[in-house]
Motif scaffolding. Sequence first.
Motif, PDB file in Angstrom:
ATOM      1  N   TRP A 195       5.572  -0.988 -10.776  1.00  0.00           N
ATOM      2  CA  TRP A 195       5.617  -1.376  -9.365  1.00  0.00           C
ATOM      3  C   TRP A 195       4.261  -1.180  -8.709  1.00  0.00           C
ATOM      4  O   TRP A 195       3.811  -2.013  -7.931  1.00  0.00           O
ATOM      5  CB  TRP A 195       6.689  -0.597  -8.614  1.00  0.00           C
ATOM      6  CG  TRP A 195       8.024  -1.259  -8.662  1.00  0.00           C
ATOM      7  CD1 TRP A 195       9.156  -0.778  -9.252  1.00  0.00           C
ATOM      8  CD2 TRP A 195       8.379  -2.533  -8.109  1.00  0.00           C
ATOM      9  NE1 TRP A 195      10.184  -1.682  -9.105  1.00  0.00           N
ATOM     10  CE2 TRP A 195       9.735  -2.768  -8.404  1.00  0.00           C
ATOM     11  CE3 TRP A 195       7.677  -3.503  -7.399  1.00  0.00           C
ATOM     12  CZ2 TRP A 195      10.399  -3.915  -8.009  1.00  0.00           C
ATOM     13  CZ3 TRP A 195       8.338  -4.657  -7.001  1.00  0.00           C
ATOM     14  CH2 TRP A 195       9.688  -4.856  -7.306  1.00  0.00           C
ATOM     15  N   ARG A 196       3.609  -0.081  -9.013  1.00  0.00           N
ATOM     16  CA  ARG A 196       2.285   0.171  -8.429  1.00  0.00           C
ATOM     17  C   ARG A 196       1.283  -0.886  -8.886  1.00  0.00           C
ATOM     18  O   ARG A 196       0.467  -1.356  -8.098  1.00  0.00           O
ATOM     19  CB  ARG A 196       1.821   1.581  -8.767  1.00  0.00           C
ATOM     20  CG  ARG A 196       2.606   2.657  -8.031  1.00  0.00           C
ATOM     21  CD  ARG A 196       2.109   4.063  -8.350  1.00  0.00           C
ATOM     22  NE  ARG A 196       2.959   5.060  -7.715  1.00  0.00           N
ATOM     23  CZ  ARG A 196       3.871   5.800  -8.354  1.00  0.00           C
ATOM     24  NH1 ARG A 196       4.037   5.685  -9.656  1.00  0.00           N
ATOM     25  NH2 ARG A 196       4.601   6.676  -7.690  1.00  0.00           N
ATOM     26  N   GLU A 197       1.362  -1.252 -10.145  1.00  0.00           N
ATOM     27  CA  GLU A 197       0.477  -2.300 -10.664  1.00  0.00           C
ATOM     28  C   GLU A 197       0.760  -3.635  -9.972  1.00  0.00           C
ATOM     29  O   GLU A 197      -0.155  -4.351  -9.554  1.00  0.00           O
ATOM     30  CB  GLU A 197       0.660  -2.443 -12.176  1.00  0.00           C
ATOM     31  CG  GLU A 197      -0.241  -3.497 -12.791  1.00  0.00           C
ATOM     32  CD  GLU A 197      -0.031  -3.632 -14.293  1.00  0.00           C
ATOM     33  OE1 GLU A 197      -0.330  -4.717 -14.810  1.00  0.00           O
ATOM     34  OE2 GLU A 197       0.433  -2.669 -14.937  1.00  0.00           O
TER      35      GLU A 197
ATOM     36  N   ALA B  20       2.151  -4.085  -7.024  1.00  0.00           N
ATOM     37  CA  ALA B  20       1.743  -3.969  -5.624  1.00  0.00           C
ATOM     38  C   ALA B  20       0.229  -4.123  -5.489  1.00  0.00           C
ATOM     39  O   ALA B  20      -0.252  -4.788  -4.572  1.00  0.00           O
ATOM     40  CB  ALA B  20       2.202  -2.624  -5.053  1.00  0.00           C
ATOM     41  N   THR B  21      -0.519  -3.542  -6.410  1.00  0.00           N
ATOM     42  CA  THR B  21      -1.978  -3.665  -6.396  1.00  0.00           C
ATOM     43  C   THR B  21      -2.393  -5.124  -6.565  1.00  0.00           C
ATOM     44  O   THR B  21      -3.279  -5.607  -5.853  1.00  0.00           O
ATOM     45  CB  THR B  21      -2.599  -2.786  -7.499  1.00  0.00           C
ATOM     46  OG1 THR B  21      -2.222  -1.419  -7.270  1.00  0.00           O
ATOM     47  CG2 THR B  21      -4.111  -2.906  -7.519  1.00  0.00           C
TER      48      THR B  21
ATOM     49  N   LYS C 287       0.842  -1.199   0.000  1.00  0.00           N
ATOM     50  CA  LYS C 287       0.000   0.000   0.000  1.00  0.00           C
ATOM     51  C   LYS C 287       0.873   1.243   0.000  1.00  0.00           C
ATOM     52  O   LYS C 287       0.589   2.209  -0.715  1.00  0.00           O
ATOM     53  CB  LYS C 287      -0.935   0.003   1.204  1.00  0.00           C
ATOM     54  CG  LYS C 287      -1.879   1.207   1.197  1.00  0.00           C
ATOM     55  CD  LYS C 287      -2.941   1.086   2.220  1.00  0.00           C
ATOM     56  CE  LYS C 287      -3.924   2.237   2.204  1.00  0.00           C
ATOM     57  NZ  LYS C 287      -3.598   3.455   1.552  1.00  0.00           N
TER      58      LYS C 287
ATOM     59  N   CYS D  23       2.042   1.811  -3.444  1.00  0.00           N
ATOM     60  CA  CYS D  23       0.996   2.375  -4.308  1.00  0.00           C
ATOM     61  C   CYS D  23       0.726   3.841  -4.003  1.00  0.00           C
ATOM     62  O   CYS D  23       0.452   4.630  -4.907  1.00  0.00           O
ATOM     63  CB  CYS D  23      -0.305   1.587  -4.143  1.00  0.00           C
ATOM     64  SG  CYS D  23      -0.265  -0.036  -4.892  1.00  0.00           S
ATOM     65  N   ASP D  24       0.796   4.194  -2.733  1.00  0.00           N
ATOM     66  CA  ASP D  24       0.489   5.563  -2.308  1.00  0.00           C
ATOM     67  C   ASP D  24       1.632   6.543  -2.536  1.00  0.00           C
ATOM     68  O   ASP D  24       1.414   7.751  -2.502  1.00  0.00           O
ATOM     69  CB  ASP D  24       0.113   5.582  -0.821  1.00  0.00           C
ATOM     70  CG  ASP D  24      -1.207   4.887  -0.549  1.00  0.00           C
ATOM     71  OD1 ASP D  24      -1.967   4.632  -1.505  1.00  0.00           O
ATOM     72  OD2 ASP D  24      -1.471   4.584   0.640  1.00  0.00           O
TER      73      ASP D  24
ATOM     74  N   CYS E  30       9.130   5.299  -5.119  1.00  0.00           N
ATOM     75  CA  CYS E  30       8.339   4.100  -5.394  1.00  0.00           C
ATOM     76  C   CYS E  30       9.235   2.985  -5.926  1.00  0.00           C
ATOM     77  O   CYS E  30       9.156   1.843  -5.467  1.00  0.00           O
ATOM     78  CB  CYS E  30       7.230   4.425  -6.392  1.00  0.00           C
ATOM     79  SG  CYS E  30       6.232   2.996  -6.849  1.00  0.00           S
TER      80      CYS E  30
END
Length: 97
Positions: free
Chosen positions: A79-81, A83-84, A16, A19-20, A27
């Motif tokens: 990375w955000r994808e 992590a999600t 999280k 993502c944030d 990130c």
Amino acid sequence: MNKEIKSDDIIFNFFKQMCDEKNDVKCVELGNSWIEAMQNNLTNMEKKLKEADKIKYKEDIKKNREHLKRLKDKTSAEWREYATQCMTEIIENKKNS
């Protein structure tokens, strides 16, 4: 009330945070620290295995190392994808347990 901290909660919170994170460089740094931590975990687990178990789990360990290698050089969006997806899996596993 159960206040026990579970490893999946810690992992979820880490992803999280990834993502944030608004700063793309930070990130990516979080992602790279994830890779490093998981590589260390694999190495430590492997050291503790008995020879028979090293043989038994050799392919699993190899697959995990290859997975971590594929994570290198991801962009912040990737990375955000990732992590999600991981957070979604954690939630689904909690629902099913």
